[in-house]
Design an enzyme around this catalytic site. Structure first.
Site, PDB file in Angstrom:
ATOM      1  CG  HIS A   1      -7.738  -1.987  -2.644  1.00 23.90           C
ATOM      2  ND1 HIS A   1      -7.059  -2.359  -4.241  1.00 23.90           N
ATOM      3  CD2 HIS A   1      -6.935  -3.577  -2.772  1.00 23.90           C
ATOM      4  CE1 HIS A   1      -6.124  -2.456  -4.379  1.00 23.90           C
ATOM      5  NE2 HIS A   1      -5.780  -4.097  -4.305  1.00 23.90           N
TER       6      HIS A   1
ATOM      7  CD  GLU B   1       1.965  -2.002  -5.753  1.00 21.60           C
ATOM      8  OE1 GLU B   1       2.813  -1.868  -5.012  1.00 21.60           O
ATOM      9  OE2 GLU B   1       1.090  -3.138  -5.590  1.00 21.60           O
TER      10      GLU B   1
ATOM     11  CG  HIS C   1      -2.186  -3.749  -7.203  1.00 19.81           C
ATOM     12  ND1 HIS C   1      -1.814  -4.030  -7.021  1.00 19.81           N
ATOM     13  CD2 HIS C   1      -2.884  -3.691  -8.410  1.00 19.81           C
ATOM     14  CE1 HIS C   1      -1.720  -4.991  -8.465  1.00 19.81           C
ATOM     15  NE2 HIS C   1      -2.267  -4.739  -8.513  1.00 19.81           N
TER      16      HIS C   1
ATOM     17  NE  ARG D   1     -20.444   0.157   7.792  1.00 20.72           N
ATOM     18  CZ  ARG D   1     -21.199   0.663   9.842  1.00 20.72           C
ATOM     19  NH1 ARG D   1     -20.596   1.640   9.924  1.00 20.72           N
ATOM     20  NH2 ARG D   1     -20.881  -0.315  10.530  1.00 20.72           N
TER      21      ARG D   1
ATOM     22  N   GLY E   1       1.956  -1.722   3.245  1.00 22.04           N
ATOM     23  CA  GLY E   1       1.339  -1.158   2.909  1.00 22.04           C
ATOM     24  C   GLY E   1       0.029  -1.735   3.862  1.00 22.04           C
ATOM     25  CG  HIS E   2      -1.871  -6.325   6.052  1.00 23.62           C
ATOM     26  ND1 HIS E   2      -3.189  -6.197   5.945  1.00 23.62           N
ATOM     27  CD2 HIS E   2      -1.350  -6.730   6.909  1.00 23.62           C
ATOM     28  CE1 HIS E   2      -3.884  -7.134   6.498  1.00 23.62           C
ATOM     29  NE2 HIS E   2      -2.632  -7.079   6.837  1.00 23.62           N
TER      30      HIS E   2
ATOM     31  CG  HIS F   1       3.926  -9.076  -0.839  1.00 24.28           C
ATOM     32  ND1 HIS F   1       2.802 -10.055   0.074  1.00 24.28           N
ATOM     33  CD2 HIS F   1       3.053  -8.656  -1.993  1.00 24.28           C
ATOM     34  CE1 HIS F   1       1.992  -9.762  -0.730  1.00 24.28           C
ATOM     35  NE2 HIS F   1       1.584  -9.430  -1.885  1.00 24.28           N
ATOM     36  CG  ASP F   2       3.613 -10.659   3.460  1.00 24.39           C
ATOM     37  OD1 ASP F   2       1.939  -9.690   3.871  1.00 24.39           O
ATOM     38  OD2 ASP F   2       3.360 -11.248   2.362  1.00 24.39           O
TER      39      ASP F   2
ATOM     40  NE  ARG G   1      -4.996  -6.861  -5.996  1.00 24.75           N
ATOM     41  CZ  ARG G   1      -4.265  -7.620  -7.223  1.00 24.75           C
ATOM     42  NH1 ARG G   1      -4.958  -8.185  -7.678  1.00 24.75           N
ATOM     43  NH2 ARG G   1      -3.606  -7.872  -6.555  1.00 24.75           N
TER      44      ARG G   1
HETATM   45  N1  PXP Z   1       4.062  -4.317  -3.223  1.00 28.23           N
HETATM   46  C1  PXP Z   1       2.639  -5.263  -4.415  1.00 28.23           C
HETATM   47  C2  PXP Z   1       3.895  -5.849  -6.419  1.00 28.23           C
HETATM   48  C3  PXP Z   1       1.831  -5.799  -3.759  1.00 28.23           C
HETATM   49  O1  PXP Z   1       0.860  -6.606  -4.889  1.00 28.23           O
HETATM   50  C4  PXP Z   1       1.309  -5.366  -2.276  1.00 28.23           C
HETATM   51  C5  PXP Z   1       0.282  -5.572  -2.179  1.00 28.23           C
HETATM   52  O2  PXP Z   1      -0.609  -4.287  -2.220  1.00 28.23           O
HETATM   53  C6  PXP Z   1       2.954  -4.777  -1.902  1.00 28.23           C
HETATM   54  C7  PXP Z   1       3.879  -4.591  -2.835  1.00 28.23           C
HETATM   55  C8  PXP Z   1       2.966  -3.960  -0.436  1.00 28.23           C
HETATM   56  O3  PXP Z   1       2.270  -5.304   0.395  1.00 28.23           O
HETATM   57  P1  PXP Z   1       2.392  -5.725   2.069  1.00 28.23           P
HETATM   58  O4  PXP Z   1       0.594  -5.407   1.380  1.00 28.23           O
HETATM   59  O5  PXP Z   1       2.293  -6.591   2.623  1.00 28.23           O
HETATM   60  O6  PXP Z   1       2.498  -4.195   2.685  1.00 28.23           O
END
Ligand code: PXP
Length: 238
Positions: free
Chosen positions: A51, A71, A44, A19, A214-215, A191-192, A46
């Site tokens: 983001h 990261e 992160h 937004r 994160g997610h 991750h996940d 980028r």
């Molecule tokens: N570690 C790395 C290197 C990532 O790129 C991410 C996603 O930004 C995460 C951890 C966290 O992953 P998630 O968002 O699935 O929890």
């Protein structure tokens, strides 16, 4: 000792950017996550700033009372950020700028010379360095040889397989964790990871030092509230 929870706040920035303006605020999120018990904040930044923006990186830095984990792919933009901000940890990921999310670990054989040079530069700044990595013995052994302090296991495959067969899903990580420990590497993971699969991972990988999430965590916070959600994740790590 239980593993630390570093909250990845990229998704707060994704929502804000949808937004324009400053709602929700990533700086408020960083402050609140720490207030509610997070042991660290991960971002992160980028190059396309889809983001976290460069401004966010610098705005969040003075608010960190825990650990700041940044990261990214170690190009010169990233190295300048690290030199300026001096986070607790740099987590190096091998992905090109246009990918949706990091889904591959480093090839520490192919990138041996590059990683040696980058890690030396990070160490000369006093920065702990972690390499995003898959469960491959050779890649892990070489992560130690290039000088990394830690590895961050890419836990996407674990999360994917967890609901089918959690013993099979964790097996390669247990084997790889033993190799990492034998080679003097600290172990992070990310991750996940989620409320569903985190506890088993943390129970089985006994040397786990830190998870960055994160997610799932930010999504859970929509329904459960941020403070409650962070507490729920922290409890799974005890
Ligand atoms: N570690 C790395 C290197 C990532 O790129 C991410 C996603 O930004 C995460 C951890 C966290 O992953 P998630 O968002 O699935 O929890």
């Amino acid at each position: 000792m239980s593993a630390k929870l570093s909250v990845n706040i990229n998704k707060i920035a994704t929502l804000r950017n949808a937004r324009g303006g400053n709602t929700p605020s990533v700086t408020e999120a960083a402050k609140n996550c720490q207030l509610f018990g997070a042991d660290g904040i991960t971002i992160h930044p980028r190059p396309d700033e889809r983001h976290i923006t460069l401004k966010d990186v610098y705005d969040i830095a003075p608010l960190i009372t825990t650990e700041y984990n940044i990261e990214g792919y170690p190009d010169e933009r990233f190295m300048k950020i690290i030199a300026d901000v001096k986070p607790t940890q740099a987590t190096l990921v091998p992905d090109p700028p246009d990918v949706l999310t990091s889904e591959n670990g480093w090839d520490t054989v192919k990138n041996y010379d590059f990683l040696v040079e980058v890690i030396q530069r990070l160490h000369s700044m006093g920065i702990r360095t972690s390499l995003f990595i898959e469960t491959d013995a050779k890649m892990i052994e070489n992560a130690a040889k290039v000088g990394a302090d830690r590895i961050e296991f890419y836990t996407g495959p674990y999360a994917h397989n967890y609901s089918k067969d959690k013993a099979a899903a964790i097996a390669p990580y247990k084997e790889s964790a033993a190799i990492a420990t034998k080679n003097g590497l600290g172990i992070n993971a990310g991750h996940d990871l989620s409320l569903e699969n985190l506890e088993f991972f943390a129970d089985e990988i006994t040397d786990l030092l830190e998870v960055s999430i994160g997610h799932a965590l930010i999504s859970d916070a929509i329904y459960l509230g941020l403070e409650n959600t962070i507490n729920m994740y922290k409890k799974l790590l005890l």
